[in-house]
Design a protein around this motif. Structure first.
Motif, PDB file in Angstrom:
ATOM      1  N   HIS A 169      40.558   1.000  32.139  1.00  0.00           N
ATOM      2  CA  HIS A 169      41.851   1.061  30.850  1.00  0.00           C
ATOM      3  C   HIS A 169      42.150  -0.250  30.582  1.00  0.00           C
ATOM      4  CE1 HIS A 169      40.890   5.158  30.540  1.00  0.00           C
ATOM      5  NE2 HIS A 169      40.553   5.762  31.780  1.00  0.00           N
ATOM      6  N   ARG A 170      42.734  -0.641  29.357  1.00  0.00           N
ATOM      7  CA  ARG A 170      43.457  -1.765  29.322  1.00  0.00           C
ATOM      8  C   ARG A 170      44.654  -1.205  29.306  1.00  0.00           C
ATOM      9  NH1 ARG A 170      39.368  -2.458  23.835  1.00  0.00           N
ATOM     10  NH2 ARG A 170      37.338  -3.053  26.282  1.00  0.00           N
ATOM     11  N   PHE A 171      46.150  -2.085  28.826  1.00  0.00           N
ATOM     12  CA  PHE A 171      46.906  -1.792  28.885  1.00  0.00           C
ATOM     13  C   PHE A 171      47.797  -2.964  28.311  1.00  0.00           C
ATOM     14  CE2 PHE A 171      47.444  -3.621  33.949  1.00  0.00           C
ATOM     15  CZ  PHE A 171      48.557  -4.329  33.439  1.00  0.00           C
ATOM     16  N   LEU A 172      49.076  -3.257  27.847  1.00  0.00           N
ATOM     17  CA  LEU A 172      49.275  -4.468  27.001  1.00  0.00           C
ATOM     18  C   LEU A 172      50.864  -5.043  27.326  1.00  0.00           C
ATOM     19  CD1 LEU A 172      48.479  -6.067  24.417  1.00  0.00           C
ATOM     20  CD2 LEU A 172      49.759  -4.463  22.894  1.00  0.00           C
ATOM     21  N   ASN A 173      51.345  -3.577  28.037  1.00  0.00           N
ATOM     22  CA  ASN A 173      52.775  -4.140  28.339  1.00  0.00           C
ATOM     23  C   ASN A 173      52.550  -4.616  29.865  1.00  0.00           C
ATOM     24  OD1 ASN A 173      55.095  -5.032  27.535  1.00  0.00           O
ATOM     25  ND2 ASN A 173      56.198  -2.704  27.235  1.00  0.00           N
ATOM     26  N   VAL A 174      53.214  -2.834  30.326  1.00  0.00           N
ATOM     27  CA  VAL A 174      53.570  -2.756  31.696  1.00  0.00           C
ATOM     28  C   VAL A 174      53.364  -1.530  32.258  1.00  0.00           C
ATOM     29  CG1 VAL A 174      55.341  -2.124  33.456  1.00  0.00           C
ATOM     30  CG2 VAL A 174      55.299  -3.484  31.519  1.00  0.00           C
ATOM     31  N   TYR A 175      52.091  -1.592  32.947  1.00  0.00           N
ATOM     32  CA  TYR A 175      51.593  -0.170  34.070  1.00  0.00           C
ATOM     33  C   TYR A 175      52.821   0.093  35.387  1.00  0.00           C
ATOM     34  CZ  TYR A 175      47.989   2.785  35.033  1.00  0.00           C
ATOM     35  OH  TYR A 175      47.249   4.316  35.461  1.00  0.00           O
ATOM     36  N   GLU A 197      57.571   2.351  53.103  1.00  0.00           N
ATOM     37  CA  GLU A 197      57.564   3.108  51.360  1.00  0.00           C
ATOM     38  C   GLU A 197      58.560   2.447  50.045  1.00  0.00           C
ATOM     39  OE1 GLU A 197      60.927   5.068  53.413  1.00  0.00           O
ATOM     40  OE2 GLU A 197      59.170   7.498  53.314  1.00  0.00           O
ATOM     41  N   GLY A 198      58.547   3.184  49.238  1.00  0.00           N
ATOM     42  CA  GLY A 198      59.127   2.267  47.676  1.00  0.00           C
ATOM     43  C   GLY A 198      59.692   3.502  46.497  1.00  0.00           C
ATOM     44  N   ILE A 199      59.989   3.195  45.939  1.00  0.00           N
ATOM     45  CA  ILE A 199      60.497   3.481  44.799  1.00  0.00           C
ATOM     46  C   ILE A 199      60.351   3.595  43.763  1.00  0.00           C
ATOM     47  CG2 ILE A 199      62.799   4.445  43.449  1.00  0.00           C
ATOM     48  CD1 ILE A 199      63.701   5.014  46.102  1.00  0.00           C
ATOM     49  N   LEU A 200      59.780   2.335  42.928  1.00  0.00           N
ATOM     50  CA  LEU A 200      58.407   1.991  42.229  1.00  0.00           C
ATOM     51  C   LEU A 200      58.738   0.640  42.487  1.00  0.00           C
ATOM     52  CD1 LEU A 200      59.626  -0.300  39.871  1.00  0.00           C
ATOM     53  CD2 LEU A 200      61.801   1.736  39.589  1.00  0.00           C
ATOM     54  N   VAL A 201      57.102   0.797  41.223  1.00  0.00           N
ATOM     55  CA  VAL A 201      55.846  -0.435  41.111  1.00  0.00           C
ATOM     56  C   VAL A 201      55.579  -0.531  40.157  1.00  0.00           C
ATOM     57  CG1 VAL A 201      53.927  -1.632  42.159  1.00  0.00           C
ATOM     58  CG2 VAL A 201      55.355  -0.353  43.362  1.00  0.00           C
ATOM     59  N   ALA A 202      56.154  -1.926  39.661  1.00  0.00           N
ATOM     60  CA  ALA A 202      56.165  -2.501  37.950  1.00  0.00           C
ATOM     61  C   ALA A 202      54.372  -3.260  37.694  1.00  0.00           C
ATOM     62  CB  ALA A 202      56.588  -2.075  37.298  1.00  0.00           C
ATOM     63  N   ILE A 203      54.024  -3.290  36.774  1.00  0.00           N
ATOM     64  CA  ILE A 203      53.165  -4.473  37.166  1.00  0.00           C
ATOM     65  C   ILE A 203      53.055  -4.577  35.128  1.00  0.00           C
ATOM     66  CG2 ILE A 203      50.268  -5.574  37.034  1.00  0.00           C
ATOM     67  CD1 ILE A 203      50.294  -3.403  39.116  1.00  0.00           C
ATOM     68  N   GLY A 204      53.430  -6.206  35.232  1.00  0.00           N
ATOM     69  CA  GLY A 204      53.734  -5.920  33.680  1.00  0.00           C
ATOM     70  C   GLY A 204      53.071  -7.883  33.704  1.00  0.00           C
ATOM     71  N   ASN A 205      51.804  -7.896  31.949  1.00  0.00           N
ATOM     72  CA  ASN A 205      51.682  -8.207  31.110  1.00  0.00           C
ATOM     73  C   ASN A 205      52.667  -8.739  30.121  1.00  0.00           C
ATOM     74  OD1 ASN A 205      49.842 -10.171  30.075  1.00  0.00           O
ATOM     75  ND2 ASN A 205      49.642  -8.644  28.602  1.00  0.00           N
ATOM     76  N   GLY A 206      53.795  -7.862  30.098  1.00  0.00           N
ATOM     77  CA  GLY A 206      54.941  -8.187  29.281  1.00  0.00           C
ATOM     78  C   GLY A 206      56.032  -8.005  29.730  1.00  0.00           C
TER      79      GLY A 206
END
Length: 293
Positions: A127-133, A186-195
């Protein structure tokens, strides 16, 4: 003959889409420019509309809506077949913020007079994404915000959702593998950004660029609710990288595995479920209209 085409989500941003469309149409007509408008009725329509367009007839495809609408179009079209133009009418308008497009008029002027640049986009599990996953706390916040749309305005919607979700904050067991490193714990969140932005103005990926051929990975390790509330305001300015609980790297590919049965994932503001993600960057293959310098 090529013409301007515009896909409109009339319900985006709690009903902003239709008023914005009327202003855009009036502005184009005042300049003697004809355009074809298509109106979505349900989720998935924008993807099908983009899929069914004949590329040879499209000069520029405008998109009136939010990040979720842009994501649908990206997943329906053939990237690079024609230029895209974003026109903000969503709740957070985070991708438009990345381009310094803050009004329907500037967006419309960019659509007809801007510069066409080839930019990057991400792919995750085909799946493609433009901003943030992203996944974890922020996906829970995005899900809460989607449920509360119409109750609170703009950025305050995400702040209210954060306050609600902090009390339910969950730790996840992550395995994150990038080009030159690994994190397992352990972690609270992971954000993968193109934007750079998500959640109504949070600059989660302050070093992100649409032209650099890199994904920006931001991982937040466990911390107390009180420290999270201390960290939270700094994200809007992109100043959170100094916190010791933050891991921030730039990479071309990421494998993210969540040691849970299933976990909510936030892709350009829309919520999905998955366990393992393979995320990669497609470099310089998407034509996008951006404001002139």
């Amino acid at each position: 003959m090529k013409a301007y085409h515009v896909i409109v989500n009339p319900n985006s941003g709690n009903g902003k889409g239709l008023p914005v469309q009327k202003k855009v149409q009036e502005y184009l007509e005042s300049r003697g420019i004809a355009a074809h408008f298509y109106f979505t009725e349900k989720a998935g329509d924008a993807r099908e509309m983009a899929k069914n367009l004949v590329p040879e007839t499209v000069k520029v495809l405008g998109m009136i809506g939010g990040d979720g609408t842009y994501n649908e179009v990206l997943n329906g079209m053939t990237p690079g077949a024609y230029p895209l133009a974003v026109i903000p009418a969503g709740t957070g308008n985070d991708f438009c913020r990345m381009l310094a497009i803050d009004s329907w008029k500037k967006a419309t002027e960019t659509m007809i007079e801007g510069t066409c640049r080839m930019v990057d986009y991400g792919e995750v599990n085909q799946h493609r994404f433009l901003n943030v996953y992203s996944t974890g706390l922020d996906a829970a916040i995005a899900n809460q915000a989607n449920q509360w749309k119409g109750r609170y305005p703009g950025a305050f919607l995400y702040t209210a959702a954060l306050i609600r979700q902090v009390r339910r904050m969950k730790r996840y067991s992550y395995e994150v593998i990038w080009d030159h490193g690994t994190y397992k714990g352990e972690g609270i969140l992971v954000a993968i950004g193109n934007g750079a932005y998500y959640g109504g103005g949070m600059k989660i990926s302050p070093r992100a660029s649409l032209f650099d051929g890199k994904l920006d990975v931001c991982l937040l390790k466990p911390l107390s609710p009180w420290k999270l509330l201390l960290l939270f305001p700094t994200v809007f300015m992109g100043k959170h990288l100094s916190f010791q609980e933050i891991i921030y790297v730039q990479t071309k590919q990421v494998r993210l595995k969540v040691q849970e049965e299933v976990c909510a994932m936030n892709m350009d503001g829309e919520i999905y479920e998955a366990v393992q993600l393979d995320v990669s960057l497609v470099t310089g293959k998407l034509a996008l209209m951006i404001p002139k310098d």
